[in-house]
Scaffold this motif. Structure first.
Motif, PDB file in Angstrom:
ATOM      1  N   LEU A   3       0.842  -1.187   0.000  1.00 38.24           N
ATOM      2  CA  LEU A   3       0.000   0.000   0.000  1.00 38.24           C
ATOM      3  C   LEU A   3       0.881   1.241   0.000  1.00 38.24           C
ATOM      4  O   LEU A   3       1.767   1.366   0.844  1.00 38.24           O
ATOM      5  CB  LEU A   3      -0.909   0.000   1.233  1.00 38.24           C
ATOM      6  CG  LEU A   3      -1.817  -1.206   1.394  1.00 38.24           C
ATOM      7  CD1 LEU A   3      -2.518  -1.182   2.745  1.00 38.24           C
ATOM      8  CD2 LEU A   3      -2.838  -1.276   0.261  1.00 38.24           C
ATOM      9  N   GLN A   4       0.641   2.118  -0.935  1.00 36.97           N
ATOM     10  CA  GLN A   4       1.432   3.339  -1.064  1.00 36.97           C
ATOM     11  C   GLN A   4       0.508   4.536  -0.875  1.00 36.97           C
ATOM     12  O   GLN A   4      -0.337   4.806  -1.726  1.00 36.97           O
ATOM     13  CB  GLN A   4       2.106   3.400  -2.430  1.00 36.97           C
ATOM     14  CG  GLN A   4       2.999   4.604  -2.647  1.00 36.97           C
ATOM     15  CD  GLN A   4       4.271   4.524  -1.829  1.00 36.97           C
ATOM     16  OE1 GLN A   4       4.866   3.463  -1.670  1.00 36.97           O
ATOM     17  NE2 GLN A   4       4.691   5.659  -1.295  1.00 36.97           N
ATOM     18  N   ALA A   5       0.699   5.240   0.236  1.00 37.61           N
ATOM     19  CA  ALA A   5      -0.135   6.401   0.533  1.00 37.61           C
ATOM     20  C   ALA A   5       0.568   7.680   0.115  1.00 37.61           C
ATOM     21  O   ALA A   5       1.796   7.787   0.187  1.00 37.61           O
ATOM     22  CB  ALA A   5      -0.453   6.451   2.022  1.00 37.61           C
ATOM     23  N   CYS A   6      -0.227   8.647  -0.308  1.00 38.30           N
ATOM     24  CA  CYS A   6       0.321   9.949  -0.667  1.00 38.30           C
ATOM     25  C   CYS A   6      -0.761  11.000  -0.486  1.00 38.30           C
ATOM     26  O   CYS A   6      -1.930  10.673  -0.277  1.00 38.30           O
ATOM     27  CB  CYS A   6       0.839   9.944  -2.092  1.00 38.30           C
ATOM     28  SG  CYS A   6      -0.421   9.688  -3.334  1.00 38.30           S
ATOM     29  N   GLY A   7      -0.344  12.266  -0.549  1.00 32.61           N
ATOM     30  CA  GLY A   7      -1.296  13.358  -0.479  1.00 32.61           C
ATOM     31  C   GLY A   7      -1.214  14.193   0.784  1.00 32.61           C
ATOM     32  O   GLY A   7      -1.895  15.206   0.898  1.00 32.61           O
ATOM     33  N   GLY A   8      -0.389  13.770   1.734  1.00 31.66           N
ATOM     34  CA  GLY A   8      -0.244  14.552   2.944  1.00 31.66           C
ATOM     35  C   GLY A   8       0.484  15.859   2.687  1.00 31.66           C
ATOM     36  O   GLY A   8       1.021  16.088   1.605  1.00 31.66           O
ATOM     37  N   GLY A   9       0.491  16.714   3.690  1.00 34.89           N
ATOM     38  CA  GLY A   9       1.177  17.977   3.549  1.00 34.89           C
ATOM     39  C   GLY A   9       0.767  18.943   4.636  1.00 34.89           C
ATOM     40  O   GLY A   9       0.155  18.555   5.627  1.00 34.89           O
ATOM     41  N   LEU A  10       1.127  20.199   4.425  1.00 31.55           N
ATOM     42  CA  LEU A  10       0.820  21.265   5.372  1.00 31.55           C
ATOM     43  C   LEU A  10      -0.350  22.087   4.841  1.00 31.55           C
ATOM     44  O   LEU A  10      -0.335  22.511   3.679  1.00 31.55           O
ATOM     45  CB  LEU A  10       2.049  22.152   5.563  1.00 31.55           C
ATOM     46  CG  LEU A  10       1.878  23.410   6.414  1.00 31.55           C
ATOM     47  CD1 LEU A  10       1.522  23.033   7.854  1.00 31.55           C
ATOM     48  CD2 LEU A  10       3.140  24.255   6.361  1.00 31.55           C
ATOM     49  N   VAL A  11      -1.339  22.289   5.700  1.00 26.42           N
ATOM     50  CA  VAL A  11      -2.513  23.048   5.292  1.00 26.42           C
ATOM     51  C   VAL A  11      -2.982  23.887   6.480  1.00 26.42           C
ATOM     52  O   VAL A  11      -2.768  23.507   7.636  1.00 26.42           O
ATOM     53  CB  VAL A  11      -3.635  22.103   4.807  1.00 26.42           C
ATOM     54  CG1 VAL A  11      -4.124  21.203   5.924  1.00 26.42           C
ATOM     55  CG2 VAL A  11      -4.780  22.869   4.174  1.00 26.42           C
ATOM     56  N   GLN A  12      -3.589  25.004   6.192  1.00 25.18           N
ATOM     57  CA  GLN A  12      -4.126  25.844   7.261  1.00 25.18           C
ATOM     58  C   GLN A  12      -5.472  25.294   7.746  1.00 25.18           C
ATOM     59  O   GLN A  12      -6.179  24.608   6.997  1.00 25.18           O
ATOM     60  CB  GLN A  12      -4.322  27.275   6.766  1.00 25.18           C
ATOM     61  CG  GLN A  12      -3.020  28.033   6.566  1.00 25.18           C
ATOM     62  CD  GLN A  12      -3.249  29.510   6.266  1.00 25.18           C
ATOM     63  OE1 GLN A  12      -4.283  29.883   5.726  1.00 25.18           O
ATOM     64  NE2 GLN A  12      -2.288  30.342   6.615  1.00 25.18           N
ATOM     65  N   GLY A  14      -9.165  24.804   8.428  1.00 22.70           N
ATOM     66  CA  GLY A  14     -10.274  25.119   7.535  1.00 22.70           C
ATOM     67  C   GLY A  14     -10.057  24.664   6.107  1.00 22.70           C
ATOM     68  O   GLY A  14     -11.002  24.671   5.307  1.00 22.70           O
ATOM     69  N   GLY A  15      -8.839  24.273   5.802  1.00 21.39           N
ATOM     70  CA  GLY A  15      -8.517  23.841   4.452  1.00 21.39           C
ATOM     71  C   GLY A  15      -8.850  22.382   4.198  1.00 21.39           C
ATOM     72  O   GLY A  15      -9.435  21.699   5.052  1.00 21.39           O
ATOM     73  N   SER A  16      -8.455  21.911   3.019  1.00 21.20           N
ATOM     74  CA  SER A  16      -8.765  20.551   2.595  1.00 21.20           C
ATOM     75  C   SER A  16      -7.514  19.852   2.076  1.00 21.20           C
ATOM     76  O   SER A  16      -6.590  20.494   1.563  1.00 21.20           O
ATOM     77  CB  SER A  16      -9.818  20.560   1.480  1.00 21.20           C
ATOM     78  OG  SER A  16     -11.035  21.133   1.936  1.00 21.20           O
ATOM     79  N   LEU A  17      -7.520  18.549   2.210  1.00 17.83           N
ATOM     80  CA  LEU A  17      -6.501  17.691   1.615  1.00 17.83           C
ATOM     81  C   LEU A  17      -7.168  16.415   1.138  1.00 17.83           C
ATOM     82  O   LEU A  17      -8.202  16.012   1.682  1.00 17.83           O
ATOM     83  CB  LEU A  17      -5.407  17.329   2.623  1.00 17.83           C
ATOM     84  CG  LEU A  17      -4.306  18.328   2.901  1.00 17.83           C
ATOM     85  CD1 LEU A  17      -3.383  17.801   4.010  1.00 17.83           C
ATOM     86  CD2 LEU A  17      -3.492  18.636   1.658  1.00 17.83           C
ATOM     87  N   ARG A  18      -6.541  15.778   0.171  1.00 17.71           N
ATOM     88  CA  ARG A  18      -7.057  14.516  -0.348  1.00 17.71           C
ATOM     89  C   ARG A  18      -5.932  13.492  -0.297  1.00 17.71           C
ATOM     90  O   ARG A  18      -4.903  13.667  -0.944  1.00 17.71           O
ATOM     91  CB  ARG A  18      -7.541  14.705  -1.783  1.00 17.71           C
ATOM     92  CG  ARG A  18      -8.230  13.503  -2.401  1.00 17.71           C
ATOM     93  CD  ARG A  18      -8.680  13.855  -3.821  1.00 17.71           C
ATOM     94  NE  ARG A  18      -9.374  12.785  -4.494  1.00 17.71           N
ATOM     95  CZ  ARG A  18     -10.677  12.597  -4.435  1.00 17.71           C
ATOM     96  NH1 ARG A  18     -11.443  13.418  -3.730  1.00 17.71           N
ATOM     97  NH2 ARG A  18     -11.256  11.594  -5.087  1.00 17.71           N
ATOM     98  N   LEU A  19      -6.132  12.449   0.478  1.00 20.25           N
ATOM     99  CA  LEU A  19      -5.156  11.375   0.577  1.00 20.25           C
ATOM    100  C   LEU A  19      -5.552  10.250  -0.369  1.00 20.25           C
ATOM    101  O   LEU A  19      -6.731   9.940  -0.530  1.00 20.25           O
ATOM    102  CB  LEU A  19      -5.093  10.833   2.007  1.00 20.25           C
ATOM    103  CG  LEU A  19      -4.792  11.836   3.121  1.00 20.25           C
ATOM    104  CD1 LEU A  19      -4.674  11.095   4.454  1.00 20.25           C
ATOM    105  CD2 LEU A  19      -3.533  12.617   2.834  1.00 20.25           C
ATOM    106  N   SER A  20      -4.538   9.641  -0.956  1.00 19.79           N
ATOM    107  CA  SER A  20      -4.769   8.486  -1.816  1.00 19.79           C
ATOM    108  C   SER A  20      -3.888   7.333  -1.380  1.00 19.79           C
ATOM    109  O   SER A  20      -2.780   7.550  -0.879  1.00 19.79           O
ATOM    110  CB  SER A  20      -4.471   8.837  -3.274  1.00 19.79           C
ATOM    111  OG  SER A  20      -5.381   9.789  -3.769  1.00 19.79           O
ATOM    112  N   CYS A  21      -4.378   6.139  -1.591  1.00 19.75           N
ATOM    113  CA  CYS A  21      -3.614   4.935  -1.279  1.00 19.75           C
ATOM    114  C   CYS A  21      -3.733   4.007  -2.471  1.00 19.75           C
ATOM    115  O   CYS A  21      -4.852   3.614  -2.849  1.00 19.75           O
ATOM    116  CB  CYS A  21      -4.168   4.282  -0.022  1.00 19.75           C
ATOM    117  SG  CYS A  21      -3.398   2.713   0.418  1.00 19.75           S
TER     118      CYS A  21
END
Length: 114
Positions: A3-12, A14-21
């Motif tokens: 399983l390879q996860a990606c999509g993390g990061g720094l966000v303020q 109230g913001g949004s992120l999308r993780l994928s595996c």
């Protein structure tokens, strides 16, 4: 299964992120796939899971903000995270579970600044 996860990061906040595996093989037969997270000094906890019949389960702290989905044709698991809060900061892990096995991805760091 790898399983390879990606999509993390720094966000303020109230913001949004999308993780994928991305899974290394077909996930159709995998009973449940999910996302877990572990914050510093805390135990790993369930964020969300989805069964092979698309039934979903969410941790209380993320209900109505996060959405989990799986694409069996593309062998991918996704976590859409909206209205992020500083307390969502953690390493997020992808998980695949069936009665005969359980696999974990390597984790992706999500940091939410206030």
């Amino acid at each position: 299964v790898q399983l390879q996860a990606c999509g993390g990061g720094l966000v303020q906040a109230g913001g949004s992120l999308r993780l994928s595996c991305a899974a290394s093989r077909n996930i159709f037969s995998i009973d449940s796939m999910g996302w877990y997270r572990q914050a510093p000094g805390k135990q790993r906890e369930l964020v969300a899971s989805i069964s092979n019949s698309s039934g979903t389960n969410y941790g209380d702290s993320v209900k109505d903000r996060f959405t989990i989905s799986r694409d069996n044709a593309k062998n991918t698991l996704t976590l859409q995270m909206n209205s992020l809060k500083p307390e969502d900061t953690a390493v997020y892990y992808c998980n695949a579970w069936s009665i005969a096995f359980e696999y974990w991805g390597q984790g992706t760091l999500v940091t939410v600044s206030s």
